[in-house]
Every structure is written in C-alpha cells, then in structure tokens.
Design a protein around this motif. Structure first.
Motif, PDB file in Angstrom:
ATOM      1  N   GLN A 221      17.867  -0.792  25.245  1.00  0.00           N
ATOM      2  CA  GLN A 221      17.806  -2.106  24.627  1.00  0.00           C
ATOM      3  C   GLN A 221      16.422  -2.385  24.058  1.00  0.00           C
ATOM      4  OE1 GLN A 221      20.580  -4.030  24.196  1.00  0.00           O
ATOM      5  NE2 GLN A 221      19.203  -5.123  22.815  1.00  0.00           N
ATOM      6  N   LYS A 222      15.397  -1.901  24.735  1.00  0.00           N
ATOM      7  CA  LYS A 222      14.036  -2.082  24.230  1.00  0.00           C
ATOM      8  C   LYS A 222      13.850  -1.358  22.907  1.00  0.00           C
ATOM      9  CE  LYS A 222      11.964  -2.692  28.799  1.00  0.00           C
ATOM     10  NZ  LYS A 222      11.131  -2.087  29.876  1.00  0.00           N
TER      11      LYS A 222
ATOM     12  N   ASN B 266      15.510  -3.244  20.146  1.00  0.00           N
ATOM     13  CA  ASN B 266      14.782  -4.452  19.759  1.00  0.00           C
ATOM     14  C   ASN B 266      13.422  -4.159  19.127  1.00  0.00           C
ATOM     15  OD1 ASN B 266      16.834  -6.130  20.693  1.00  0.00           O
ATOM     16  ND2 ASN B 266      15.967  -6.233  22.755  1.00  0.00           N
ATOM     17  N   SER B 267      13.077  -2.895  18.992  1.00  0.00           N
ATOM     18  CA  SER B 267      11.777  -2.556  18.414  1.00  0.00           C
ATOM     19  C   SER B 267      11.765  -2.861  16.918  1.00  0.00           C
ATOM     20  CB  SER B 267      11.466  -1.069  18.637  1.00  0.00           C
ATOM     21  OG  SER B 267      12.362  -0.258  17.903  1.00  0.00           O
TER      22      SER B 267
ATOM     23  N   LYS C 132      14.783  -2.362  14.082  1.00  0.00           N
ATOM     24  CA  LYS C 132      15.305  -3.563  13.424  1.00  0.00           C
ATOM     25  C   LYS C 132      15.069  -3.554  11.917  1.00  0.00           C
ATOM     26  CE  LYS C 132      13.333  -6.636  16.149  1.00  0.00           C
ATOM     27  NZ  LYS C 132      13.007  -7.955  16.759  1.00  0.00           N
TER      28      LYS C 132
END
Length: 284
Positions: A158-159, A162-163, A167
C-alpha cells in the motif's frame, strides 16, 4: 498488486551493488547485507517478478537452463528466512525515503510508467500460465486463515501504491493492469490484514522463483529495454553513502535468521546467471 511488487524490485535491484558496506567487526554481515539487499530484499517485498527488464525469446530462457537450477536453489535456501520475517516494512520505509530524497521525481515517475507499460505488454498467455503454477503448485493446500504470511507485506504494498512515482501513472493504465493480472493475483492467498501468504514448502518456494522469472521474461524486448534504461538512469542518482543507509533495515529484517548465510550464498550463485540472461535477451 503486481505493479507495486515489480516497482519495488526493479528500484532495489538498480542500486544493489552499493550495499557492499560492512558493519564494523562483522564481515559475515557485510556479505549478508550486500547480497540480501541486491537479490533478496526486493524479492521479499515482491512476489511477482524477479527480472523486470528482461525480454523473452521464442523458447524459454529459464526452464531447462542453469538459471532454473540456481533459481530453484535460491528459492529453497530463502524459504526459512522468508518464513521468519516478522515485518518487512522497515525496508520499504527506508527505500521509499531514499527514492524520495535522492532520485529526481521525473525519473522515478518514468520508472513507474515504463514498468506499467512493460507489464501490460506481457502476453496474456504468460499470465494464465503463471496463474496455473501458483494455484496448482506454489499455493496448493495453502489457506489464508492458516498460512504463514510475509509480515508487513500488505502495508508495504500500500505504501508503494501511495508513492508519488506510482500515482503519476495514468489511472486508466492501472485499471488495465489490474484487469490483466487479476487471474494471477487471485491465485495468491492473503490474510485478512492484507499480508500475502508464503508458499507452503521449500519445494513450492523454488517453483515460485522459477515461475516469476518465466513470467517477467515474457516481457517484449522494446518495453523491457525502455524499463531497463529508466531504472539505470534513476539508479545512478543513488550514491553509495545514500544506499548505505538502507543497510540497517536490511540487517534488521534478514540477518536475525541463522539460515541467512545460506541464502546469501545461493544469491551469489544465481546472480551471474541473472545478469547473463538479461544481457543475452536484450541483445537479440
């Protein structure tokens, strides 16, 4: 899931050589950190690709070759180490911090975009074949509620999702990527907290590493070459002192297991074959 895994792996491999930074008075950890960071840490974060950037010839570049044997050995040697990991997220945190501070945003974005393009170019038949291996061999008998998971892998993925680099990729391409790899991703059992299940045996782990290589070696040459070039450009921006900051995280995650040295030796053994295979594939 697949793109996040591949991105984690490709960026880590781009700077692997600089992990030859020895903790004081511990030469064994020097080898452990160097090789785990280069060949293993990325593999733990990912469960989808070993050789991002390779191109495939008409015949398999893995099955029936020395690379298959060495990948199998690595899968077996790494199995007890992966099973002992409680939380892989410190590596992801350190790595993302490195990317955010040392790699130009445009170049990190280019890696993400070329990785997505490369994954989208993988033939659907290769994805379906990979799914078959996962279901019938790698995860046969493995259940989400009873499996051994890779601790922290769910939050780690997930990290990466979301980077900023990830994105920056066109959302339509991500939708296409998700659809394309749904057959394979649904074959990987996950716990309720999102952590991925590990293979149920050392033999299954060996099959996973071979299957991962087979999958990514089906990436067409043009897309693979573009990905390799973007990784090389981004990787050059991470200096040796900067990459050395990842060593404590890698050490903390991997070297607590007494089997780590065996995994290091297996990584050293397979690395020349990995490099030679990629070079041969891209030169055709």
């Amino acid at each position: 899931m697949l793109f996040n895994n591949a991105l984690a792996l490709t960026l880590l491999l781009s700077g692997a050589a600089a992990f030859n930074v020895a903790p004081k008075n511990n030469p064994m950890l020097s080898d452990v950190n160097k090789n785990i960071a280069g060949m293993v840490a990325a593999g733990v974060i990912s469960a989808a690709a070993l050789l991002p950037g390779a191109a495939m010839a008409a015949d398999s570049l893995v099955v029936g070759t020395p690379l298959e044997t060495k990948l199998s050995n690595f899968g077996e040697a790494s199995y007890p180490v992966f099973n002992s990991i409680k939380d892989v997220s410190p590596i992801a945190d350190s790595f993302l911090g490195l990317v955010n501070t040392k790699v130009k945003a445009a170049d990190a974005s280019e890696v993400a975009k070329t990785a997505v393009d490369g994954l989208l170019a993988i033939p659907d038949s290769s994805v379906l074949e990979y799914r078959g291996v996962l279901r019938q061999v790698v995860y046969s008998g493995v259940k989400p509620d009873t499996c051994v998971t890779l601790g922290g892998s769910g939050s780690t993925l997930q990290k990466f999702a979301n980077s900023d680099a990830v994105k920056s990729v066109d959302s339509a391409k991500f939708d296409a990527l998700k659809k394309k790899f749904t057959p394979a991703n649904t074959a990987v059992p996950t716990a309720k907290n999102g952590d991925i299940c590990l293979p149920g045996s050392a033999a299954a782990s060996s099959k996973l590493w071979v299957a991962q290589a087979e999958l990514t070696l089906s990436m067409p040459k043009d897309e693979a070459s573009a990905l390799v070039a973007s990784i090389a450009k981004a990787g050059k921006q991470a200096t040796r002192p900067a990459i050395a900051t990842l060593v404590p995280a890698a050490e903390g995650v991997f070297t607590k297991n007494p089997e780590a040295l065996k995994m290091v030796l297996a990584g050293k053994d397979v690395e020349p074959n990995v490099i030679a295979t990629v070079k041969a594939a891209l030169s055709k």
